[in-house]
Write an enzyme that holds these catalytic residues in place. Structure first.
Site, PDB file in Angstrom:
ATOM      1  N   GLU A 137      41.296 -30.487  67.825  1.00  0.00           N
ATOM      2  CA  GLU A 137      41.585 -30.866  66.440  1.00  0.00           C
ATOM      3  C   GLU A 137      40.688 -32.025  66.029  1.00  0.00           C
ATOM      4  OE1 GLU A 137      44.706 -32.856  63.380  1.00  0.00           O
ATOM      5  OE2 GLU A 137      44.383 -33.599  65.399  1.00  0.00           O
ATOM      6  N   ARG A 147      38.146 -44.174  67.902  1.00  0.00           N
ATOM      7  CA  ARG A 147      38.353 -43.722  69.281  1.00  0.00           C
ATOM      8  C   ARG A 147      39.152 -44.716  70.120  1.00  0.00           C
ATOM      9  NH1 ARG A 147      33.080 -41.160  68.330  1.00  0.00           N
ATOM     10  NH2 ARG A 147      33.487 -38.939  68.274  1.00  0.00           N
ATOM     11  N   ARG A 205      45.547 -26.482  72.373  1.00  0.00           N
ATOM     12  CA  ARG A 205      45.109 -27.101  71.129  1.00  0.00           C
ATOM     13  C   ARG A 205      45.151 -28.598  71.432  1.00  0.00           C
ATOM     14  NH1 ARG A 205      47.737 -30.905  67.476  1.00  0.00           N
ATOM     15  NH2 ARG A 205      46.783 -30.705  65.440  1.00  0.00           N
ATOM     16  N   ASN A 219      47.733 -25.367  58.223  1.00  0.00           N
ATOM     17  CA  ASN A 219      48.344 -25.766  59.492  1.00  0.00           C
ATOM     18  C   ASN A 219      49.608 -26.586  59.248  1.00  0.00           C
ATOM     19  OD1 ASN A 219      47.515 -28.382  58.931  1.00  0.00           O
ATOM     20  ND2 ASN A 219      46.297 -28.635  60.785  1.00  0.00           N
ATOM     21  N   ASP A 228      45.270 -32.122  70.471  1.00  0.00           N
ATOM     22  CA  ASP A 228      45.631 -32.948  69.322  1.00  0.00           C
ATOM     23  C   ASP A 228      44.741 -34.185  69.250  1.00  0.00           C
ATOM     24  OD1 ASP A 228      47.880 -33.624  67.282  1.00  0.00           O
ATOM     25  OD2 ASP A 228      47.802 -35.431  68.520  1.00  0.00           O
ATOM     26  N   ASN A 254      45.946 -37.923  73.529  1.00  0.00           N
ATOM     27  CA  ASN A 254      45.235 -39.110  73.045  1.00  0.00           C
ATOM     28  C   ASN A 254      46.076 -40.364  73.200  1.00  0.00           C
ATOM     29  OD1 ASN A 254      43.313 -40.700  71.279  1.00  0.00           O
ATOM     30  ND2 ASN A 254      45.098 -40.693  69.931  1.00  0.00           N
ATOM     31  N   ASP A 276      47.400 -46.019  72.482  1.00  0.00           N
ATOM     32  CA  ASP A 276      46.204 -45.216  72.721  1.00  0.00           C
ATOM     33  C   ASP A 276      45.758 -45.245  74.181  1.00  0.00           C
ATOM     34  OD1 ASP A 276      44.352 -43.747  70.861  1.00  0.00           O
ATOM     35  OD2 ASP A 276      42.880 -44.930  71.981  1.00  0.00           O
ATOM     36  N   ARG A 300      44.072 -18.527  63.855  1.00  0.00           N
ATOM     37  CA  ARG A 300      45.474 -18.949  64.015  1.00  0.00           C
ATOM     38  C   ARG A 300      46.249 -18.713  62.726  1.00  0.00           C
ATOM     39  NH1 ARG A 300      46.235 -25.097  65.385  1.00  0.00           N
ATOM     40  NH2 ARG A 300      45.479 -25.232  63.246  1.00  0.00           N
ATOM     41  N   HIS A 309      39.917 -38.636  68.078  1.00  0.00           N
ATOM     42  CA  HIS A 309      40.258 -40.012  68.446  1.00  0.00           C
ATOM     43  C   HIS A 309      39.985 -40.302  69.916  1.00  0.00           C
ATOM     44  CE1 HIS A 309      41.922 -40.609  64.449  1.00  0.00           C
ATOM     45  NE2 HIS A 309      42.287 -39.341  64.547  1.00  0.00           N
TER      46      HIS A 309
HETATM   47  C1  AAO Z   1      54.584 -41.059  62.482  1.00  0.00           C
HETATM   48  C2  AAO Z   1      54.837 -41.770  61.170  1.00  0.00           C
HETATM   49  C3  AAO Z   1      53.973 -43.012  61.067  1.00  0.00           C
HETATM   50  C4  AAO Z   1      54.203 -43.921  62.281  1.00  0.00           C
HETATM   51  C5  AAO Z   1      53.893 -43.122  63.544  1.00  0.00           C
HETATM   52  C6  AAO Z   1      54.149 -43.927  64.810  1.00  0.00           C
HETATM   53  O1  AAO Z   1      54.566 -40.880  60.087  1.00  0.00           O
HETATM   54  O2  AAO Z   1      54.330 -43.716  59.884  1.00  0.00           O
HETATM   55  O3  AAO Z   1      53.334 -45.042  62.210  1.00  0.00           O
HETATM   56  O4  AAO Z   1      54.728 -41.965  63.566  1.00  0.00           O
HETATM   57  O5  AAO Z   1      55.508 -44.126  65.015  1.00  0.00           O
HETATM   58  C7  AAO Z   1      52.100 -36.483  63.253  1.00  0.00           C
HETATM   59  C8  AAO Z   1      52.442 -36.894  61.828  1.00  0.00           C
HETATM   60  C9  AAO Z   1      52.409 -38.392  61.651  1.00  0.00           C
HETATM   61  C10 AAO Z   1      53.283 -39.058  62.712  1.00  0.00           C
HETATM   62  C11 AAO Z   1      52.713 -38.670  64.063  1.00  0.00           C
HETATM   63  C12 AAO Z   1      53.475 -39.281  65.237  1.00  0.00           C
HETATM   64  O6  AAO Z   1      51.510 -36.282  60.933  1.00  0.00           O
HETATM   65  O7  AAO Z   1      52.919 -38.700  60.362  1.00  0.00           O
HETATM   66  O8  AAO Z   1      53.266 -40.476  62.521  1.00  0.00           O
HETATM   67  O9  AAO Z   1      52.821 -37.241  64.196  1.00  0.00           O
HETATM   68  O10 AAO Z   1      54.811 -38.902  65.214  1.00  0.00           O
HETATM   69  C13 AAO Z   1      44.462 -38.047  61.248  1.00  0.00           C
HETATM   70  C14 AAO Z   1      44.012 -37.590  62.632  1.00  0.00           C
HETATM   71  C15 AAO Z   1      44.589 -36.246  63.023  1.00  0.00           C
HETATM   72  C16 AAO Z   1      46.095 -36.198  62.788  1.00  0.00           C
HETATM   73  C17 AAO Z   1      46.345 -36.537  61.333  1.00  0.00           C
HETATM   74  C18 AAO Z   1      47.829 -36.524  61.000  1.00  0.00           C
HETATM   75  O11 AAO Z   1      42.601 -37.557  62.686  1.00  0.00           O
HETATM   76  O12 AAO Z   1      44.333 -36.074  64.402  1.00  0.00           O
HETATM   77  O13 AAO Z   1      45.840 -37.870  61.068  1.00  0.00           O
HETATM   78  N1  AAO Z   1      46.652 -34.897  63.163  1.00  0.00           N
HETATM   79  C19 AAO Z   1      47.330 -34.720  64.471  1.00  0.00           C
HETATM   80  C20 AAO Z   1      48.541 -33.811  64.358  1.00  0.00           C
HETATM   81  C21 AAO Z   1      49.640 -34.504  63.607  1.00  0.00           C
HETATM   82  C22 AAO Z   1      50.104 -35.726  64.387  1.00  0.00           C
HETATM   83  C23 AAO Z   1      49.038 -36.423  65.113  1.00  0.00           C
HETATM   84  C24 AAO Z   1      47.731 -35.971  65.132  1.00  0.00           C
HETATM   85  C25 AAO Z   1      49.424 -37.521  66.012  1.00  0.00           C
HETATM   86  O14 AAO Z   1      48.156 -32.602  63.821  1.00  0.00           O
HETATM   87  O15 AAO Z   1      50.728 -33.651  63.349  1.00  0.00           O
HETATM   88  O16 AAO Z   1      50.714 -36.678  63.474  1.00  0.00           O
HETATM   89  O17 AAO Z   1      49.748 -36.926  67.261  1.00  0.00           O
HETATM   90  C26 AAO Z   1      41.423 -38.326  56.959  1.00  0.00           C
HETATM   91  C27 AAO Z   1      40.782 -38.323  58.316  1.00  0.00           C
HETATM   92  C28 AAO Z   1      41.598 -37.583  59.326  1.00  0.00           C
HETATM   93  C29 AAO Z   1      43.013 -38.108  59.332  1.00  0.00           C
HETATM   94  C30 AAO Z   1      43.593 -37.985  57.908  1.00  0.00           C
HETATM   95  C31 AAO Z   1      45.015 -38.467  57.823  1.00  0.00           C
HETATM   96  O18 AAO Z   1      41.429 -36.993  56.444  1.00  0.00           O
HETATM   97  O19 AAO Z   1      39.514 -37.737  58.219  1.00  0.00           O
HETATM   98  O20 AAO Z   1      41.036 -37.759  60.611  1.00  0.00           O
HETATM   99  O21 AAO Z   1      43.797 -37.311  60.228  1.00  0.00           O
HETATM  100  O22 AAO Z   1      42.768 -38.761  57.030  1.00  0.00           O
HETATM  101  O23 AAO Z   1      45.069 -39.819  58.025  1.00  0.00           O
HETATM  102  C32 AAO Z   1      40.769 -35.343  52.664  1.00  0.00           C
HETATM  103  C33 AAO Z   1      39.601 -35.822  53.498  1.00  0.00           C
HETATM  104  C34 AAO Z   1      39.996 -35.906  54.961  1.00  0.00           C
HETATM  105  C35 AAO Z   1      41.113 -36.868  55.060  1.00  0.00           C
HETATM  106  C36 AAO Z   1      42.258 -36.308  54.256  1.00  0.00           C
HETATM  107  C37 AAO Z   1      43.463 -37.196  54.264  1.00  0.00           C
HETATM  108  O24 AAO Z   1      41.088 -33.993  52.952  1.00  0.00           O
HETATM  109  O25 AAO Z   1      38.538 -34.922  53.344  1.00  0.00           O
HETATM  110  O26 AAO Z   1      38.925 -36.357  55.756  1.00  0.00           O
HETATM  111  O27 AAO Z   1      41.883 -36.136  52.896  1.00  0.00           O
HETATM  112  O28 AAO Z   1      44.589 -36.450  53.936  1.00  0.00           O
END
Ligand code: AAO
Length: 480
Positions: free
Chosen positions: A230, A154, A191, A293, A193, A97, A163, A332, A197
């Site tokens: 994801e 997106r 998988r 996960n 990621d 992405n 992006d 998984r 988005h």
């Molecule tokens: C890091 C730093 C940031 C910095 C960035 C850039 O932490 O401060 O700005 O670098 O330098 C991982 C880490 C991130 C890290 C990133 C890059 O988790 O902390 O950022 O690597 O190094 C969204 C996405 C989802 C994503 C998830 C983390 O939709 O795709 O955020 N997961 C994947 C990977 C993950 C990875 C990335 C993507 C990036 O698995 O490991 O990040 O490659 C709502 C939304 C979700 C959203 C969450 C979190 O969820 O619906 O879409 O996920 O918020 O923002 C309830 C709700 C649920 C909600 C959730 C929130 O459960 O029902 O909808 O609460 O917890």
């Protein structure tokens, strides 16, 4: 694209989060292959930004060269070959992405490639400003601020990650070239990621550019790579998981929470096998499922109550067993390392893999996949895989004692506060079987005796260490 090309008799994907390629190759040979696990989800293999002390640097690509702290290209290829040779497929965590975070500014990645996030230059791919999405993003700061706006989700930057523009074919071609390189090496799927988005219609075109799995690496002709996207959809947002099922499997986060929340009422899970739509779940074929996960075990994305992790050592094995036994989804299993805070990177020393009888990998690696009760569920799942994918001999007590069979396997669990005792139909031929929930096949000390009518005497005490019993036709060790 919906069902992974698993070896016969194997099932279950183990996420060996942050393991090195050398350690994974050893684990395939020493443990995963012999125990019939089907695949390993590996950490992103492509070059990333360096961020000291964090795990999430792996989610910030700098190039598509295979060069990370898990190892280089030669080690990666060696791992894929050695795992495939013992019937264990490699699934790559594909970060397509975006590239690295805007806060990275300029520097050098893990493989020595330069980057600059002001000018959007990633010369080793190469990507430059024309490959990025900012022109389509309408938010004032260029970031995703509002999950209620699909255009923002997106087209804008997820937590500042630069992006990529998948609508541009020359950009998509470079991403596809990376994925095809991995497929040609012998990787069996991805998988994807942050699929949420990316626009579904643009990723569909991208997946269409992917090669079939190579017959030269032992895959049947015309086999598509598995795609597990994801997409966090727990309701309440306009972007729906259903938008992605046309191109591959999709994460079912609500099942993850349901598994945890139903720990004391497992009988209710029968309706997941019967009609997943009653729960609002994706179909059996479309769902990509897990108990926890790498994010939600440490408070990143997709949080909420009820998640069962290694921090619930009594519950994790039987919840994992239930997930594996039910005919629902591509499964998984998380394999973790110990951490104090949610950002902390992996232990300095690699896991010890040599002794297949060990239930731990030492050096702060939790190794859930080697725990009692979990270590043989690949064999269970492999025996239970059948067409059509349904179950038989279901029995439950209306509460949390369940027994059923599927394919050539049988499974029983008791998470009630009282014993489960008595005769139960297993669907197995008469004989003495190893109870794989309690014991390994080659050193078996716990048995299930099945009589000529398929009945076995079950005894699962409340709160016993692993409150499960399961076995498979191939674990028949003698006559009754
Ligand atoms: C890091 C730093 C940031 C910095 C960035 C850039 O932490 O401060 O700005 O670098 O330098 C991982 C880490 C991130 C890290 C990133 C890059 O988790 O902390 O950022 O690597 O190094 C969204 C996405 C989802 C994503 C998830 C983390 O939709 O795709 O955020 N997961 C994947 C990977 C993950 C990875 C990335 C993507 C990036 O698995 O490991 O990040 O490659 C709502 C939304 C979700 C959203 C969450 C979190 O969820 O619906 O879409 O996920 O918020 O923002 C309830 C709700 C649920 C909600 C959730 C929130 O459960 O029902 O909808 O609460 O917890």
């Amino acid at each position: 694209q919906w069902r992974p090309a698993y070896a016969e008799g194997h099932d279950g994907m183990v996420h060996l989060f942050e393991w090195s390629w050398k350690s994974i190759a050893e684990e395939c040979e020493n443990f995963l292959g012999p125990h019939k696990f089907a695949s390993v989800q590996v950490s992103p293999p492509n070059e990333n930004r360096r961020v000291a002390g964090q795990w999430w640097e792996r989610y910030q690509p700098i190039s598509y060269n295979l060069d990370t702290r898990s190892g280089g290209r030669a080690d990666f290829i060696d791992m894929v070959d050695r795992c495939n040779a013992v019937g264990v497929r490699i699934i790559v965590d594909a970060i397509i992405n975006h590239m690295c975070g805007e806060d990275a500014l300029s520097g050098t990645g893990t493989g020595g490639c330069q980057y600059n996030t002001d000018t959007l230059e990633f010369p080793c791919v190469p990507f430059s400003s024309g490959d990025f999405n900012d022109y389509r993003c309408g938010s004032q700061n260029g970031l995703i601020n509002n999950y209620g706006d699909p255009n923002e989700v997106r087209n804008c930057r997820l937590v500042g990650l630069t992006d990529l523009d998948h609508s541009k074919s020359s950009t998509a071609d470079k991403i596809a070239a990376y994925m095809n390189d991995l497929i040609d090496i012998g990787v069996a799927g991805f998988r994807v990621d942050a699929a949420k988005h990316m626009w579904p219609e643009e990723t569909e075109i991208l997946y269409g550019k992917l090669h079939d799995l190579p017959t030269g690496k032992g895959f049947p002709a015309n086999t598509r790579p598995w795609i597990g996207q994801e997409v966090i959809d727990q309701g309440g947002e306009p972007i729906k998981k259903e938008e992605y099922v046309g191109m591959g499997a999709v994460t079912e986060f609500n099942y993850c929470f349901s598994l945890g929340n139903l720990r004391g009422s497992l009988a209710q899970l029968k309706t997941v096998a019967d009609k997943p739509s009653n729960w609002g779940f994706l179909s059996n074929k479309d769902a990509f499922v897990f108990t926890n996960n790498h994010d939600n075990q440490r408070g990143h994305g997709g949080g909420g109550g009820g998640i069962v992790t290694f921090k619930s050592p009594h519950d994790l094995p039987y919840v994992t067993g239930m997930m594996m036994a039910l005919p629902f989804g591509t499964k998984r299993i998380m394999s973790s390392y110990l951490f104090e805070d949610g950002d902390q990177g992996p232990p300095a020393a690699q896991p010890s893999t040599a002794d297949p009888t060990a239930e731990s990998c030492n050096n702060d690696w939790v190794c859930e996949h080697r725990w009692a009760g979990i270590r043989n569920i690949g064999m269970l799942g492999g025996a239970m895989r059948s067409e059509p994918d349904s179950y038989s001999n279901w029995w439950d007590n209306g509460s949390s004692q369940v027994s059923f069979s599927r394919g050539t396997g049988w499974f029983a669990v008791n998470s009630d506060a009282w014993a489960m005792e008595g005769g139960i139909q297993t669907g197995l031929a008469a004989g003495k079987y190893c109870d794989l929930a309690q014991s390994d096949l080659d050193s078996c000390d716990t048995f299930i005796n099945v009589d000529a009518s398929g009945m076995a005497c079950v005894n699962i005490q409340a709160g016993q260490n692993v409150p499960m019993s399961y076995t498979i036709a191939d674990a028949r060790v003698g006559d009754f």
